[in-house]
Design a protein around this motif. Structure first.
Motif, PDB file in Angstrom:
ATOM      1  N   ALA A  40       2.992  -1.995  -0.017  1.00  0.00           N
ATOM      2  CA  ALA A  40       2.178  -0.938   0.567  1.00  0.00           C
ATOM      3  C   ALA A  40       1.858  -1.296   2.016  1.00  0.00           C
ATOM      4  N   PRO A  41       1.541  -0.303   2.845  1.00  0.00           N
ATOM      5  CA  PRO A  41       1.226  -0.585   4.251  1.00  0.00           C
ATOM      6  C   PRO A  41       0.100  -1.592   4.391  1.00  0.00           C
ATOM      7  N   GLY A  42       0.328  -2.617   5.200  1.00  0.00           N
ATOM      8  CA  GLY A  42      -0.684  -3.623   5.445  1.00  0.00           C
ATOM      9  C   GLY A  42      -0.873  -4.637   4.342  1.00  0.00           C
ATOM     10  N   LYS A  43      -0.023  -4.570   3.313  1.00  0.00           N
ATOM     11  CA  LYS A  43      -0.154  -5.494   2.185  1.00  0.00           C
ATOM     12  C   LYS A  43       1.122  -6.295   1.998  1.00  0.00           C
ATOM     13  N   GLN A  44       0.991  -7.408   1.274  1.00  0.00           N
ATOM     14  CA  GLN A  44       2.162  -8.219   0.972  1.00  0.00           C
ATOM     15  C   GLN A  44       3.001  -7.567  -0.122  1.00  0.00           C
ATOM     16  N   ARG A  45       4.283  -7.893  -0.125  1.00  0.00           N
ATOM     17  CA  ARG A  45       5.153  -7.414  -1.179  1.00  0.00           C
ATOM     18  C   ARG A  45       4.724  -8.051  -2.497  1.00  0.00           C
ATOM     19  N   GLU A  46       4.701  -7.255  -3.565  1.00  0.00           N
ATOM     20  CA  GLU A  46       4.279  -7.756  -4.866  1.00  0.00           C
ATOM     21  C   GLU A  46       5.293  -7.390  -5.939  1.00  0.00           C
ATOM     22  N   LEU A  47       5.344  -8.234  -6.961  1.00  0.00           N
ATOM     23  CA  LEU A  47       6.224  -7.996  -8.098  1.00  0.00           C
ATOM     24  C   LEU A  47       5.609  -6.930  -9.001  1.00  0.00           C
ATOM     25  N   VAL A  48       6.398  -5.939  -9.333  1.00  0.00           N
ATOM     26  CA  VAL A  48       5.932  -4.847 -10.200  1.00  0.00           C
ATOM     27  C   VAL A  48       6.387  -5.069 -11.646  1.00  0.00           C
ATOM     28  N   ALA A  49       7.682  -5.340 -11.820  1.00  0.00           N
ATOM     29  CA  ALA A  49       8.233  -5.520 -13.162  1.00  0.00           C
ATOM     30  C   ALA A  49       9.543  -6.275 -13.065  1.00  0.00           C
ATOM     31  N   GLY A  50       9.862  -7.012 -14.125  1.00  0.00           N
ATOM     32  CA  GLY A  50      11.106  -7.755 -14.158  1.00  0.00           C
ATOM     33  C   GLY A  50      11.800  -7.600 -15.495  1.00  0.00           C
ATOM     34  N   ILE A  51      13.116  -7.788 -15.494  1.00  0.00           N
ATOM     35  CA  ILE A  51      13.888  -7.695 -16.732  1.00  0.00           C
ATOM     36  C   ILE A  51      15.009  -8.712 -16.678  1.00  0.00           C
TER      37      ILE A  51
END
Length: 123
Positions: A40-51
């Motif tokens: 998101a703007p101004g935020k760090q990249r984050e893990l949402v889901a993995g498979i």
């Protein structure tokens, strides 16, 4: 050329749904662990889901019960079904995959990122 291509982003109202796709192309032997991340703007990249290659899944607490990750190994494609979307889900969504492929006369394995697809949820 080995690459990941995403599709399916867009603008949706809160409570709506979207389905993202991530297709691996090139001389792919197999896709190993795959995942969706978002930034998101101004935020760090984050893990949402993995498979995993075997189909085991994991989710960030913020999306559990709303998002579903899946894959089609025959097509080297991963999906993210997003339901009950919230404005705070607005972000650029990136797919990431460990890809085993033929390169330079041998088998290689490297991590690849897609180009990102914008998801915007309006309130």
């Amino acid at each position: 050329q080995v690459q990941l291509v995403e599709s399916g982003g867009g603008l949706v109202q809160a409570g709506g749904s979207l389905r993202l796709s991530c297709a691996a192309s090139g001389a792919i032997l197999r896709a190993n662990n795959m995942a969706w991340h978002r930034q998101a703007p101004g935020k760090q990249r984050e893990l949402v889901a993995g498979i995993s290659s075997g189909g085991s899944t994991s989710y960030a607490d913020s999306v559990k019960g709303r998002f579903t990750i899946s894959r089609d190994n025959a097509k080297n494609t991963m999906y993210l079904q997003m339901n009950s979307l919230k404005p705070e889900d607005t972000a650029v969504y990136y797919c990431k995959a460990g890809l085993t492929y033929y390169g330079g006369g041998s088998l290689r394995t490297n991590d690849y990122w897609g180009q990102g697809t914008q998801v915007t949820v309006s309130s």
